[in-house]
Scaffold this active site. Structure first.
Site, short mmCIF file in Angstrom:
data_model
loop_
_atom_site.label_atom_id
_atom_site.label_comp_id
_atom_site.label_asym_id
_atom_site.label_seq_id
_atom_site.Cartn_x
_atom_site.Cartn_y
_atom_site.Cartn_z
CB CYS A 44 8.38 7.79 6.16
SG CYS A 44 7.78 9.19 5.18
CD GLU A 55 3.11 5.86 2.25
OE1 GLU A 55 3.46 5.00 3.09
OE2 GLU A 55 3.89 6.34 1.40
CB CYS A 90 3.85 9.31 4.47
SG CYS A 90 4.75 9.45 2.91
CG HIS A 107 7.64 8.45 0.52
ND1 HIS A 107 7.88 8.37 1.86
CD2 HIS A 107 8.86 8.54 -0.08
CE1 HIS A 107 9.18 8.40 2.08
NE2 HIS A 107 9.79 8.51 0.91
#
Length: 153
Positions: free
Chosen positions: A113, A87, A116, A85
Site C-alpha cells: 500500500c 511489510e 508501506c 502490514h
C-alpha cells in the site's frame, strides 16, 4: 536424465522467496487478507513479516475487523486497522535485530500500500517482487518516482 528432472523442479530464486512469503502469510491474523513479506539481500533472508496486531494486543481473529464492520473497501482507511502490514512487520523485525535492509529486495504476496511503499522507499529497498496486485495506484506512482523496480511474478 534424473538430474535434468530434478533441475526442472527446482524453483528459481524469485519463486523460492515468493513461496516463502506465501508460507509466512499463513501466520496472518487478518480476517480480510493474509499477506506475507520476506526481505532478502544476496539470496539471504534478512527478515519476514505477516499482517497482524502489534505484539501483546488482541488480533482481529479474536475481536473482529472494524474496517469490515464499517464496510470500508480494500485499500482505504488503513488507520482504522488494528494490524500492522506484513511489510511493516518485516521492516520492524530487521530494525529490532539491527539488520540493515538497504539495497534489499522485498518479496511479498501482495503489492504494498502507499504507507508501506513510503516506508520501503526510506528503508532503501531497491526492488519489490509481488505475487498479486493491490488497489493502490498512488503506491505504484511513489515506487516509480523512487526508481524502485516492481515485478509481478
Amino acid at each position: 536424465m534424473k538430474k535434468k528432472k530434478l533441475m526442472d523442479k527446482r524453483p528459481s530464486w524469485d519463486e523460492y522467496f515468493l513461496e516463502m512469503a506465501a508460507l509466512v502469510s499463513k501466520r496472518s491474523t487478518c480476517l480480510r487478507r493474509s499477506v506475507g513479506a520476506v526481505l532478502v539481500r544476496d539470496k539471504r533472508i534478512l527478515a519476514t513479516g505477516y499482517n497482524g496486531a502489534p505484539s501483546g494486543l488482541k488480533h482481529c481473529i479474536e475481536v473482529g475487523c472494524m474496517r469490515q464492520k464499517l464496510g470500508i473497501p480494500s485499500g482505504e482507511r488503513h488507520e482504522l486497522c488494528r494490524a500492522l502490514h506484513a511489510e511493516q512487520n518485516a521492516l520492524i523485525q530487521s530494525s529490532l535485530h539491527g539488520i540493515s535492509v538497504k539495497g534489499a529486495t522485498l518479496y511479498a504476496t501482495n503489492q504494498p500500500c502507499v504507507i508501506c511503499a513510503k516506508m520501503l522507499i526510506n528503508a532503501g529497498i531497491k526492488e519489490i517482487v509481488i505475487a498479486q496486485g493491490y488497489p493502490d495506484k498512488l503506491a505504484m506512482d511513489f515506487l516509480r518516482q523512487a526508481k524502485i523496480k516492481v515485478r509481478k511474478i
